[in-house]
Design an enzyme around this catalytic site. Sequence first.
Site, PDB file in Angstrom:
ATOM      1  N   ARG A 159       0.831  -1.210   0.000  1.00  0.00           N
ATOM      2  CA  ARG A 159       0.000   0.000   0.000  1.00  0.00           C
ATOM      3  C   ARG A 159       0.862   1.256   0.000  1.00  0.00           C
ATOM      4  O   ARG A 159       0.537   2.243  -0.686  1.00  0.00           O
ATOM      5  CB  ARG A 159      -0.934  -0.004   1.202  1.00  0.00           C
ATOM      6  N   ASP A 165     -19.808   5.248  10.099  1.00  0.00           N
ATOM      7  CA  ASP A 165     -20.289   6.017  11.243  1.00  0.00           C
ATOM      8  C   ASP A 165     -20.378   7.475  10.829  1.00  0.00           C
ATOM      9  O   ASP A 165     -19.355   8.126  10.596  1.00  0.00           O
ATOM     10  CB  ASP A 165     -19.333   5.837  12.421  1.00  0.00           C
ATOM     11  N   SER A 193     -17.496  -4.293   8.414  1.00  0.00           N
ATOM     12  CA  SER A 193     -17.550  -3.168   9.346  1.00  0.00           C
ATOM     13  C   SER A 193     -16.144  -2.892   9.849  1.00  0.00           C
ATOM     14  O   SER A 193     -15.514  -3.761  10.452  1.00  0.00           O
ATOM     15  CB  SER A 193     -18.484  -3.489  10.517  1.00  0.00           C
ATOM     16  N   ILE A 250      -5.156  -2.086  13.014  1.00  0.00           N
ATOM     17  CA  ILE A 250      -3.869  -2.694  12.680  1.00  0.00           C
ATOM     18  C   ILE A 250      -2.845  -2.253  13.708  1.00  0.00           C
ATOM     19  O   ILE A 250      -2.649  -1.056  13.931  1.00  0.00           O
ATOM     20  CB  ILE A 250      -3.426  -2.290  11.262  1.00  0.00           C
ATOM     21  N   HIS A 287     -26.293 -19.332  11.139  1.00  0.00           N
ATOM     22  CA  HIS A 287     -26.027 -20.753  11.372  1.00  0.00           C
ATOM     23  C   HIS A 287     -27.111 -21.663  10.797  1.00  0.00           C
ATOM     24  O   HIS A 287     -26.965 -22.891  10.806  1.00  0.00           O
ATOM     25  CB  HIS A 287     -25.877 -21.014  12.871  1.00  0.00           C
ATOM     26  N   ASP A 317     -22.273 -23.394   8.011  1.00  0.00           N
ATOM     27  CA  ASP A 317     -21.639 -24.105   9.124  1.00  0.00           C
ATOM     28  C   ASP A 317     -20.266 -23.498   9.422  1.00  0.00           C
ATOM     29  O   ASP A 317     -19.720 -22.714   8.643  1.00  0.00           O
ATOM     30  CB  ASP A 317     -21.520 -25.601   8.820  1.00  0.00           C
TER      31      ASP A 317
END
Length: 301
Positions: free
Chosen positions: A110, A168, A218, A245, A271, A275
């Site tokens: 990056r 947000d 998120s 991070i 669920h 699985d």
Amino acid sequence: MENNIKLSEVVGSGKDGRILKEDILNYLEKQTGAILPPSPKAEIMPPPPKPKDMTIPIPVSKPPVFTGKDKTEPIKGFQKAMVKTMSAALKIPHFGYCDEVDLTELVKLREELKPIAFARGIKLSFMPFFLKAVSLGLLQFPILNASVDENCQNITYKASHNIGIAMDTEQGLIVPNVKNVQICSIFDIATELNRLQKLGSAGQLSTTDLTGGTFTLSNIGSIGGTYAKPVILPPEVAIGALGSIKAIPRFNQKGEVYKAQIMNVSWSADHRVIDGATMSRFSNLWKSYLENPAFMLLDLK
């Protein structure tokens, strides 16, 4: 006696004529004319002075008076939409899966690409890489890019990878999505994210931007969190939460300590249709793309 004093010649001054030490000394002084040191007497110490009575002022305190009042207002806008979505999400049996990802190589990549993207007028964050890795993983595990009906009687596998990003904002939590990530390049995704973030901050996202999502990420790490228990947005069947991070010491294959860039990820899945093994395999594949960014080149289309 060492001074050859005849006691019969000494006049006693004590009780009943008893001869005291002072009587002897006085007798010697008269006989010799010498001035003898007075006999030591016990020093009488005067009692310590009593402290003067001090009057300590007692502060007069008044109980604090709180004048605030409760305020009731209607739930509206994005908050009202959240009430409806989260109420539906409570019907979904969630299960969680967490792991950590070593982003050391991605951080380096990056840093190399940021100036190039900036020259094109685009801010390059880590999120485009995360979204593209998710899309590559969904190609191998399409059930994670599916939706179920309200009674969970039918499952629909989505052809498009419309990956939502929880944001947000001042208006509350919103989740716009990047459309068709499966056919987008890293730069295309970064460009679209820049657009969505700009519109989201201004409260100008369209209905198209906010609908049609098939999978969600998120980024709680942008605020500072590490782990989370993300809630699925129905009718989707999976969601991921990304932690911050952090630089943490780790051992390489030679047993040497190095500075690793570690991020934690927390997945939640429905669920009823997914699985634990499927979620684990998907996470491992997604993780491999991010830990070895060159691997993505082999599967990019």
